[in-house]
Design a protein around this motif. Structure first.
Motif, mmCIF file in Angstrom:
data_model
loop_
_atom_site.group_PDB
_atom_site.id
_atom_site.type_symbol
_atom_site.label_atom_id
_atom_site.label_comp_id
_atom_site.label_asym_id
_atom_site.label_seq_id
_atom_site.Cartn_x
_atom_site.Cartn_y
_atom_site.Cartn_z
ATOM 1 N N GLU A 96 -20.364 13.169 12.283
ATOM 2 C CA GLU A 96 -21.126 13.436 11.384
ATOM 3 C C GLU A 96 -20.086 13.443 10.214
ATOM 4 N N GLN A 97 -18.973 13.771 9.889
ATOM 5 C CA GLN A 97 -17.389 13.760 9.556
ATOM 6 C C GLN A 97 -17.252 12.397 8.790
ATOM 7 N N LEU A 98 -17.407 12.101 8.903
ATOM 8 C CA LEU A 98 -17.000 10.430 8.780
ATOM 9 C C LEU A 98 -18.489 9.766 8.122
ATOM 10 N N HIS A 99 -19.798 10.357 8.321
ATOM 11 C CA HIS A 99 -20.642 9.682 7.306
ATOM 12 C C HIS A 99 -20.873 9.690 5.740
ATOM 13 N N SER A 100 -20.426 10.277 5.224
ATOM 14 C CA SER A 100 -20.438 10.494 3.526
ATOM 15 C C SER A 100 -19.656 9.585 3.532
ATOM 16 N N THR A 101 -17.830 9.558 3.779
ATOM 17 C CA THR A 101 -17.276 7.944 3.755
ATOM 18 C C THR A 101 -17.663 6.998 3.534
ATOM 19 N N ALA A 102 -18.421 6.580 4.737
ATOM 20 C CA ALA A 102 -18.515 5.777 5.584
ATOM 21 C C ALA A 102 -20.288 4.963 3.835
ATOM 22 N N LEU A 103 -21.116 6.405 4.155
ATOM 23 C CA LEU A 103 -21.969 5.972 3.012
ATOM 24 C C LEU A 103 -21.170 5.387 0.943
ATOM 25 N N LYS A 104 -20.406 6.296 1.630
ATOM 26 C CA LYS A 104 -19.629 6.044 -0.425
ATOM 27 C C LYS A 104 -19.126 4.237 -0.295
ATOM 28 N N TYR A 105 -18.728 3.684 0.526
ATOM 29 C CA TYR A 105 -18.398 2.269 0.603
ATOM 30 C C TYR A 105 -19.332 1.690 1.582
ATOM 31 N N ASN A 106 -20.520 1.959 1.644
ATOM 32 C CA ASN A 106 -21.944 0.784 2.632
ATOM 33 C C ASN A 106 -21.439 0.097 3.636
ATOM 34 N N ILE A 107 -20.895 1.049 4.372
ATOM 35 C CA ILE A 107 -20.417 0.937 5.822
ATOM 36 C C ILE A 107 -21.067 1.551 6.904
ATOM 37 N N GLN A 108 -21.579 0.574 7.234
ATOM 38 C CA GLN A 108 -22.523 1.236 8.508
ATOM 39 C C GLN A 108 -21.534 1.654 9.860
ATOM 40 N N LEU A 109 -21.399 2.430 10.524
ATOM 41 C CA LEU A 109 -20.562 2.976 11.470
ATOM 42 C C LEU A 109 -21.746 2.666 12.470
ATOM 43 N N CYS A 110 -21.007 2.013 13.798
ATOM 44 C CA CYS A 110 -22.084 2.221 14.979
ATOM 45 C C CYS A 110 -20.596 2.178 15.464
ATOM 46 N N ILE A 111 -21.044 2.495 17.411
ATOM 47 C CA ILE A 111 -20.874 2.883 18.508
ATOM 48 C C ILE A 111 -20.832 2.117 19.917
#
Length: 306
Positions: free
Chosen positions: A136-151
Motif C-alpha cells: 500500500e505504501q508503494l501504490h502511489s509511486t507505482a501509479l505515478k509511473y503507470n507500473i502494475q505491481l505483482c506479487i
C-alpha cells in the motif's frame, strides 16, 4: 492457449545473458534487478546493445517484502529508474516477492508464546499483513509511473533449504490463500511461478499424507494445499497477469532442481495447462542460459505441432 501466448524470458541484468536471449530470436524479457543500484542509462545500454525490451522487472533479491527492513526510498528509486525503460506500447510490470526468514526466527516467536496454539498461524498472518501494508505504501509511486505491481508465489525455502545452517523458509505466499488475500486487499496482481507452485504442492501434499509439520506449515495450510501446480493456477487465475513457466524436480530445494526446462515426461502437464491459461497472459520462460532457453522453447514448439 499456451502456444499462442506472448513469450518473454526471465534473465538477469547481464549483457551476456541478454545477448543469449536475443540469439534465440527472443526480444521481450523479465529482468532480475541487481542488489546494487544501476542507473537508468546503464540498464538502457544493456537493452539497446542486445535489441531486447523489458516487459517486467523483478525486485532485487535483497528487497523481499514482509520484513522490518523495508526501505521506501529504495523502492521509489527502482520504480523511477525502470519506468522510462518500458516501450510506449509495452506491458509494465514490477514483480515483488516475500522475504525468507530463518527457522530460528520462527521458533523464537513460538517460544515466546508457549500457550498460543495458533502461534504459527498468527506469525504467518502478521507476515502477510505487513506485506499488504508495504504494498500500500508503494501504490502511489507505482501509479505515478503507470507500473502494475505483482506479487509472486514463494517456494518452501531458500535454494539450500536442507543444508545445515542455511534453513531459510518462506512463512507464507506458498499457497493460493495468502496470494488471494493480498490481491483482494490491494490493487496488486499475481505472477504465478509454476516451479514454486509445483514445489509447494508436492511438499504440502506429502505433509498432508505423512502428518509431518517439519516445514513450518500450519494444519490449515497443509489441509488446504493444492493437488498440483495446475490447480494452484486455477485458484489464483482471476488475479494472475504473468506466468513464469518452468519445472521443478520433487521439492526443488537446490538451484539444479528448480526453474529447469520441462522434461518430456512432464509434457502432459503443459498440455493440460495450455487448455486453461488465458491466451493474453505473457509466459516468462524462467531461464536466461542459452542451452536451458533452447530446452525451454523445445517443448512449446513440439507441442504446438500436435
Amino acid at each position: 492457449m499456451l502456444f499462442s501466448n506472448p513469450l518473454a524470458v526471465s534473465t538477469s541484468a547481464e549483457l551476456h545473458e541478454l545477448h543469449q536471449v536475443a540469439d534465440q530470436g527472443m526480444k521481450h524479457v523479465e529482468v532480475q534487478l541487481p542488489s546494487s543500484r544501476y542507473t537508468q542509462d546503464e540498464l538502457q545500454d544493456l537493452f539497446q546493445a542486445t535489441h531486447t525490451s523489458p516487459i517486467a522487472f523483478r525486485a532485487p533479491k535483497t528487497m523481499g517484502l514482509g520484513s522490518s527492513d523495508f526501505i521506501l526510498e529504495e523502492w521509489e528509486y527502482w520504480l523511477k529508474t525502470v519506468a522510462p525503460l518500458f516501450s510506449e506500447d509495452s506491458l509494465r510490470y514490477v514483480v515483488c516477492h516475500g522475504t525468507a526468514v530463518t527457522l530460528g526466527e520462527v521458533f523464537e516467536y513460538l517460544d515466546a508464546r508457549p500457550q498460543d496454539f495458533n502461534g504459527l498461524h498468527d506469525y504467518k498472518t502478521r507476515y502477510v499483513e505487513k506485506i499488504i501494508e508495504q504494498l500500500e505504501q508503494l501504490h502511489s509511486t507505482a501509479l505515478k509511473y503507470n507500473i502494475q505491481l505483482c506479487i509472486e508465489n514463494a517456494p518452501m525455502g531458500g535454494d539450500h533449504y536442507f543444508e545445515p545452517g542455511k534453513g531459510l523458509i518462506y512463512p507464507a505466499l506458498r499457497t493460493p490463500r495468502h496470494l488471494q488475500r493480498i490481491a483482494e486487499a490491494t490493487e496488486v496482481q499475481i505472477c504465478l511461478d509454476t516451479a514454486n507452485a509445483r514445489i509447494t504442492s508436492n511438499v504440502l501434499s506429502y505433509m498432508h499424507r505423512s502428518r509431518s509439520l517439519f516445514a513450518g506449515a500450519t494444519e490449515k495450510e497443509i489441509l488446504n494445499t493444492t493437488r498440483d501446480w495446475i490447480e494452484f493456477y486455477q485458484q489464483v487465475q482471476k488475479n494472475t497477469v504473468l506466468v513464469r513457466l518452468s519445472y521443478a524436480v520433487s521439492w526443488g530445494d537446490t538451484p539444479q532442481t528448480t526453474h529447469t526446462p520441462f522434461p518430456e515426461e512432464a509434457y502432459p502437464e503443459l498440455l493440460e495447462f495450455a487448455e486453461q491459461v488465458d491466451d493474453e497472459i505473457p509466459i516468462l520462460l524462467a531461464t536466461g542460459k542459452e542451452q536451458d532457453l533452447q530446452d525451454a522453447l523445445k517443448p512449446l514448439r513440439q507441442l504446438k505441432k500436435r
